[in-house]
Scaffold this active site. Structure first.
Site, PDB file in Angstrom:
ATOM      1  N   TYR A 131       2.367  -4.890   3.740  1.00 15.08           N
ATOM      2  CA  TYR A 131       1.492  -3.561   3.715  1.00 15.08           C
ATOM      3  C   TYR A 131       1.641  -2.974   4.913  1.00 15.08           C
ATOM      4  O   TYR A 131       2.210  -3.470   6.036  1.00 15.08           O
ATOM      5  CB  TYR A 131       0.351  -3.879   3.305  1.00 15.08           C
ATOM      6  CG  TYR A 131      -0.687  -4.649   4.023  1.00 15.08           C
ATOM      7  CD1 TYR A 131      -1.228  -3.966   5.398  1.00 15.08           C
ATOM      8  CD2 TYR A 131      -1.275  -5.980   3.629  1.00 15.08           C
ATOM      9  CE1 TYR A 131      -2.255  -4.702   6.094  1.00 15.08           C
ATOM     10  CE2 TYR A 131      -2.203  -6.390   4.651  1.00 15.08           C
ATOM     11  CZ  TYR A 131      -2.648  -5.840   5.748  1.00 15.08           C
ATOM     12  OH  TYR A 131      -3.505  -6.536   6.517  1.00 15.08           O
TER      13      TYR A 131
ATOM     14  N   ASP B  31      -0.074  -0.143  -5.886  1.00 16.19           N
ATOM     15  CA  ASP B  31      -0.928  -0.849  -5.173  1.00 16.19           C
ATOM     16  C   ASP B  31      -2.367  -0.231  -4.833  1.00 16.19           C
ATOM     17  O   ASP B  31      -2.386   0.875  -4.175  1.00 16.19           O
ATOM     18  CB  ASP B  31      -0.543  -1.499  -3.987  1.00 16.19           C
ATOM     19  CG  ASP B  31      -1.165  -2.476  -3.170  1.00 16.19           C
ATOM     20  OD1 ASP B  31      -1.346  -3.818  -3.694  1.00 16.19           O
ATOM     21  OD2 ASP B  31      -2.197  -2.226  -2.059  1.00 16.19           O
TER      22      ASP B  31
ATOM     23  N   TYR C 117     -10.907   0.485  -1.862  1.00 19.78           N
ATOM     24  CA  TYR C 117     -10.404   1.818  -1.202  1.00 19.78           C
ATOM     25  C   TYR C 117     -11.231   3.049  -1.886  1.00 19.78           C
ATOM     26  O   TYR C 117     -11.062   3.153  -3.119  1.00 19.78           O
ATOM     27  CB  TYR C 117      -8.991   2.065  -1.607  1.00 19.78           C
ATOM     28  CG  TYR C 117      -7.909   0.878  -1.110  1.00 19.78           C
ATOM     29  CD1 TYR C 117      -8.350   0.000   0.084  1.00 19.78           C
ATOM     30  CD2 TYR C 117      -6.739   0.614  -1.825  1.00 19.78           C
ATOM     31  CE1 TYR C 117      -7.464  -0.850   0.455  1.00 19.78           C
ATOM     32  CE2 TYR C 117      -5.793  -0.324  -1.403  1.00 19.78           C
ATOM     33  CZ  TYR C 117      -6.147  -1.100   0.018  1.00 19.78           C
ATOM     34  OH  TYR C 117      -5.414  -2.100   0.370  1.00 19.78           O
TER      35      TYR C 117
ATOM     36  N   GLN D   9      -0.067 -10.774  -0.183  1.00 20.77           N
ATOM     37  CA  GLN D   9       0.221  -9.553   0.616  1.00 20.77           C
ATOM     38  C   GLN D   9      -0.529  -9.547   1.857  1.00 20.77           C
ATOM     39  O   GLN D   9      -1.330  -9.519   2.142  1.00 20.77           O
ATOM     40  CB  GLN D   9      -0.491  -8.466  -0.317  1.00 20.77           C
ATOM     41  CG  GLN D   9      -0.384  -6.994   0.009  1.00 20.77           C
ATOM     42  CD  GLN D   9      -0.898  -5.887  -0.568  1.00 20.77           C
ATOM     43  OE1 GLN D   9      -1.764  -5.005  -0.023  1.00 20.77           O
ATOM     44  NE2 GLN D   9      -0.754  -5.839  -2.042  1.00 20.77           N
TER      45      GLN D   9
HETATM   46  N1  LIG Z   1      -4.087  -5.913   1.678  1.00 21.02           N
HETATM   47  C1  LIG Z   1      -4.491  -5.090   2.848  1.00 21.02           C
HETATM   48  O1  LIG Z   1      -5.272  -5.632   3.366  1.00 21.02           O
HETATM   49  C2  LIG Z   1      -4.035  -3.714   3.163  1.00 21.02           C
HETATM   50  C3  LIG Z   1      -4.233  -3.321   4.239  1.00 21.02           C
HETATM   51  C4  LIG Z   1      -3.694  -1.901   4.425  1.00 21.02           C
HETATM   52  C5  LIG Z   1      -2.855  -1.394   3.226  1.00 21.02           C
HETATM   53  N2  LIG Z   1      -2.686  -1.850   2.253  1.00 21.02           N
HETATM   54  C6  LIG Z   1      -1.795  -1.369   1.226  1.00 21.02           C
HETATM   55  O2  LIG Z   1      -0.499  -0.741   1.857  1.00 21.02           O
HETATM   56  C7  LIG Z   1      -0.406   0.200   1.528  1.00 21.02           C
HETATM   57  C8  LIG Z   1       0.345   1.221   2.731  1.00 21.02           C
HETATM   58  O3  LIG Z   1      -0.219   0.986   4.067  1.00 21.02           O
HETATM   59  P1  LIG Z   1      -1.064   1.929   4.895  1.00 21.02           P
HETATM   60  O4  LIG Z   1      -1.429   3.202   4.101  1.00 21.02           O
HETATM   61  O5  LIG Z   1      -2.214   1.141   5.629  1.00 21.02           O
HETATM   62  O6  LIG Z   1       0.245   2.092   5.854  1.00 21.02           O
HETATM   63  P2  LIG Z   1       1.717   2.933   5.864  1.00 21.02           P
HETATM   64  O7  LIG Z   1       2.403   3.065   4.418  1.00 21.02           O
HETATM   65  O8  LIG Z   1       2.502   2.124   6.983  1.00 21.02           O
HETATM   66  O9  LIG Z   1       1.367   4.432   6.235  1.00 21.02           O
HETATM   67  C9  LIG Z   1       0.797   5.411   5.725  1.00 21.02           C
HETATM   68  C10 LIG Z   1       0.957   6.681   6.370  1.00 21.02           C
HETATM   69  O10 LIG Z   1       2.112   7.101   6.866  1.00 21.02           O
HETATM   70  C11 LIG Z   1       2.597   8.238   6.256  1.00 21.02           C
HETATM   71  N3  LIG Z   1       4.003   8.049   5.806  1.00 21.02           N
HETATM   72  C12 LIG Z   1       4.378   7.756   4.585  1.00 21.02           C
HETATM   73  N4  LIG Z   1       6.009   7.816   4.508  1.00 21.02           N
HETATM   74  C13 LIG Z   1       6.335   8.627   5.666  1.00 21.02           C
HETATM   75  C14 LIG Z   1       7.603   9.020   5.910  1.00 21.02           C
HETATM   76  N5  LIG Z   1       8.392   8.803   5.308  1.00 21.02           N
HETATM   77  N6  LIG Z   1       7.560   9.716   7.205  1.00 21.02           N
HETATM   78  C15 LIG Z   1       6.762   9.816   7.941  1.00 21.02           C
HETATM   79  N7  LIG Z   1       5.203   9.462   7.633  1.00 21.02           N
HETATM   80  C16 LIG Z   1       5.131   8.791   6.390  1.00 21.02           C
HETATM   81  C17 LIG Z   1       1.636   8.763   5.365  1.00 21.02           C
HETATM   82  O11 LIG Z   1       1.385  10.081   5.455  1.00 21.02           O
HETATM   83  P3  LIG Z   1       1.152  10.973   3.852  1.00 21.02           P
HETATM   84  O12 LIG Z   1       0.231  10.097   3.194  1.00 21.02           O
HETATM   85  O13 LIG Z   1       0.656  12.185   4.719  1.00 21.02           O
HETATM   86  O14 LIG Z   1       2.414  11.089   3.096  1.00 21.02           O
HETATM   87  C18 LIG Z   1       0.289   7.717   5.827  1.00 21.02           C
HETATM   88  O15 LIG Z   1      -0.136   8.677   6.954  1.00 21.02           O
HETATM   89  C19 LIG Z   1      -1.736   0.967   1.276  1.00 21.02           C
HETATM   90  O16 LIG Z   1      -1.734   2.061   0.490  1.00 21.02           O
HETATM   91  C20 LIG Z   1      -2.322  -0.157   0.469  1.00 21.02           C
HETATM   92  O17 LIG Z   1      -2.176  -0.112  -0.828  1.00 21.02           O
HETATM   93  C21 LIG Z   1      -3.198  -3.276   2.079  1.00 21.02           C
END
Ligand SMILES: NC(=O)c1ccc[n+]([C@@H]2O[C@H](COP(=O)([O-])OP(=O)(O)OC[C@H]3O[C@@H](n4cnc5c(N)ncnc54)[C@H](OP(=O)(O)O)[C@@H]3O)[C@@H](O)[C@H]2O)c1
Length: 256
Positions: free
Chosen positions: A170, A27, A32, A142
């Site tokens: 997400y 995704d 981004y 999403q």
């Molecule tokens: N549509 C929208 O408006 C929207 C908004 C926000 C996000 N998104 C999508 O959703 C995806 C994920 O959301 P997000 O990045 O906001 O939040 P998330 O996936 O809840 O959290 C990401 C964070 O958690 C850490 N992490 C990942 N796996 C872990 C684990 N097993 N143990 C401990 N920490 C862990 C990562 O660290 P490291 O990177 O250091 O591993 C990063 O700092 C985004 O990449 C994007 O594609 C969409």
């Protein structure tokens, strides 16, 4: 991803590791890193495009008829591919939904996208969307969904389920903020797992739900893959419900 040039190589490696482990949906969005994330993805999927289900998003200000087509073409160039599997409207702005759907139809017709969907649309907006010509073809919504953000369970989730529109959850671990929660730690200790894995395993039990954690650290990528193999018990689910109660009334959809 794609926000800091010095991290780009590690980010692409993390995505490739995910692919190696079978996590083949990626995704991203034009927003981004101002296009930088799509360039990281291009690096990660070079030579293995056919293994990947690629999702990207158009910004609301680019969602007009011509602008959406141009935005998609820019995304395709940055992604180094000729097609996006699923193209989403990132959130609703001032452009009429019908105009964006016209652009999506044209992109689909040209083979530049395979399907389209939306992001961050609450129930009322979804009602409006599906009434439009071809609006019912929406392939996903999403939204922010995790144990600490269960608001959608009141109406948006049942609404989508009834129409067979899958949810993409997400920020599934609340960007790391939920990981210190005592209930998560306690369930995790029973499974020899981590709180993040429990949070992901809980989401993976929800029907019609795609879960998209972001991880750059390779240990996190491996952990997240292993969350698929966890089997939460009825007791675990009851404990999680007590700690993170489901909604009892409508709450407006939250966004991050
Ligand atoms: N549509 C929208 O408006 C929207 C908004 C926000 C996000 N998104 C999508 O959703 C995806 C994920 O959301 P997000 O990045 O906001 O939040 P998330 O996936 O809840 O959290 C990401 C964070 O958690 C850490 N992490 C990942 N796996 C872990 C684990 N097993 N143990 C401990 N920490 C862990 C990562 O660290 P490291 O990177 O250091 O591993 C990063 O700092 C985004 O990449 C994007 O594609 C969409």
């Amino acid at each position: 991803m794609g926000e800091r040039a010095w991290q780009a190589a590690d980010e692409a490696l993390a995505l490739r590791l995910g692919l190696d482990l079978g996590m083949t949906l990626i995704d991203t969005a034009e927003m981004y890193g101002d296009g930088g994330a799509e360039e990281v993805v291009a690096d990660a999927i070079a030579g293995r495009r056919n293994e990947v289900f690629l999702v990207s998003k158009v910004l609301p200000e680019n969602a007009g008829r011509r602008r959406a087509i141009e935005a998609c073409e820019r995304s395709l160039r940055r992604l180094g591919t000729d097609r996006i599997d699923l193209y989403l409207l990132h959130w609703r702005g001032s452009v009429p939904l019908a105009e964006t759907l016209d652009a999506f139809a044209e992109l689909e017709e040209a083979g530049k996208i395979r399907a389209w969907g939306v992001s961050n649309l609450d129930t009322e907006d979804m009602d409006e969307l599906v009434e439009l010509p071809d609006g019912a073809d929406c392939a996903t919504n999403q939204v922010l969904y995790n144990l600490t953000r269960r608001g959608i369970e009141f109406d948006l989730q049942p609404w989508c389920r009834k129409r067979r529109i899958p949810i993409m959850a997400y920020s599934p671990i609340e960007q790391g903020r939920m990981l210190g929660h005592a209930a998560l730690k306690s369930v995790a200790s029973r499974h020899d797992a981590t709180p993040a894995q429990i949070a992901l395993a809980w989401l993976l039990l929800q029907p019609d739900t795609i879960v998209i954690p972001k991880a750059t650290n390779p240990a996190h990528v491996r952990e997240n893959r292993a969350a698929l193999d966890l089997r939460l018990t009825e007791g675990d689910l009851a404990d999680l419900d007590r700690a993170f109660p489901p909604p009892t009334r409508k709450r407006p959809l939250e966004m991050l």
